[in-house]
Structure formats: C-alpha cells, structure tokens
Design a protein around this motif. Structure first.
Motif: not given
Length: 265
Positions: A148-152, A157-165, A261-265
C-alpha cells in the motif's frame, strides 16, 4: 544480430589448451552442452540486443539529465518498499507452506470446527508453532502495508506516468490480489471472526448487480457458509493466488529491471 547456427568449433581442444579449475571447466562444459542443444547463447544475445533497443527508447531520468548519483534514489527509504514487500511475501510464503503441513480445511466437529482446533494445536502443541504462525501473520500484514505504501509512493512521485503505465496497472492488480490473499487467509482459522467476515463477503458478493448470486456461489459455495466455503478459500489461498501473484511479481520486477527505478517527476 542473427540466430543462425555458427560453424562447428572444437570446444574440447579449446578447453584442453587452458589451465582451468574444476569449477570453471564444469561450468563451461555445462554451458557448451546446453548451448549445443538449446542455443541458449544465441537467445541470450538476442534478449540483450532487445533489452538495449528497449532501453534506448526510455526517456532520460533526472539523474541522467543532471548527472546526479542515482544511488541516492536507490537508498532513499521510501524507495525500498517494493523490495520490502517482496521479502515479506517470501517470508509469508515459506511460513505458510510450513503451516500447511499441520492444517486441513475442515468444518467438521460437534463443538469447535476441526480447522480451528488445528490452529490451536499448532500454536499450543507444536514446537515453535506459535512463532511460526506469528511470523506468517505478521509478514502478511507487513506485506499489505508495504504494498500500500509502495503504491502511494509511486502515485505521489509520479512514477506511474509514461512509460511505466503497464507496471502501474500490474501494481494495482498486485495490491488487489494482496487484499484477496489477506481475506482468504483470514477465513482459514474458521473461528467467529472468520465466520462473520465470510458472511460479510457473501453479502457483498450478492449485492453485485446481475452476477451477484453467481459470484457468491462460485466463491463461497452458496449463500450460507459451510465446508464448501472453507474449501474454496483454502484452494484460493494455497493453490491459485501464490502462482498468480508470483508470476505477476516476476513480471513486475522484470519491467522495473528493463525500465530502471523511477525517480520523482
């Protein structure tokens, strides 16, 4: 890159010319044996080539753009939650497998049901049984909290954005399956808490429009709780969810490996 068969090569003579230890020679001979039959080196090269082609399509990360040390993000506390949830899942899986040796999903018994008596026996009579069940229960709860915290973290941090949808959608599915994991495990002791949680589940399933009654019969074995309910929860918890969740975690980690690993956007 081509996967056409290469010319024959005298691997035995090549090995004989080199001063190799037994471990090195065994490793190379095994690799050669497998490569002659399955061409694994060709396919590994093909995978590596595909990886770099995919990787080159990725946008530059912040650390790449600004020439920062990306290890900072890897060690940032919130960024460890993905690995933390995987470790908790492994601990829950191992401890759950051990508990499975002493548990059977049975509602039989004149007083307390057999399933509940077996849980009590595990905790009171089995050596380290109380610790084993506590490890299983706490690791499951830690996993739920970590996911749950990982998803938050991913969302804020916007890590769900392109290209990580796609990986974000897989994460949502994993979060949902984690809750199903917890619910099915919660019912297995078949005590009062489990019974009424099961009753709530039946009522929620029936409340679903159009397919509600069919869903209740499929998941709970009918509209009232009993042996079919416990049997279905056990099969879901032990035989179906572990394989589905493990496969999705492997896919999730594989995509993270390819994308970084995604970084903050």
């Amino acid at each position: 890159m081509s996967i056409e068969r290469k010319d024959e090569h005298d691997h035995g003579a090549w090995l004989a010319e080199r001063d190799l230890s037994l471990i090195e020679k065994t490793y190379l001979m095994t690799l050669i044996w497998l490569d002659k039959r399955f061409r694994i080196v060709d396919y590994l090269e093909l995978m590596e080539d595909m990886y770099y082609k995919v990787n080159l399509q990725m946008p530059k990360s912040h650390t790449e753009q600004y020439n920062l040390d990306n290890k900072f993000w890897y060690w940032y506390p919130l960024y460890a939650l993905g690995s933390f949830s995987v470790i908790a899942y492994i601990v829950a899986a191992v401890s759950g497998a051990l508990l499975g040796f002493y548990y059977a999903p049975s509602t039989a018994g004149e007083g307390d049901p057999e399933a509940y008596l077996q849980i009590v026996a595990i905790m009171k009579d089995l050596n380290f049984g109380f610790m084993l069940r506590s490890i299983h229960r706490w690791s499951a709860q830690v996993m739920t909290a970590a996911v749950f915290l990982h998803m938050l973290r991913v969302y804020f941090t916007g890590a769900y954005k392109e290209p990580r949808e796609i990986n974000w959608l897989i994460g949502i599915i994993l979060l949902s399956l984690t809750m199903v994991f917890g619910y099915t495990g919660y019912l297995l002791p078949w005590n009062q808490l489990a019974f009424w949680a099961g009753q709530i589940g039946v009522e929620m399933a029936i409340a679903v429009p159009i397919v509600g009654e069919w869903t209740a019969q499929l998941l709970f074995g009918g509209f009232s709780l009993g042996q079919p309910t416990l049997q279905r929860m056990y099969i879901l918890h032990v035989f179906i969810l572990p394989f589905v969740v493990t496969a999705l975690i492997a896919l999730h980690i594989g995509i993270v490996w390819m994308q970084g690993i995604a970084e903050p956007h």
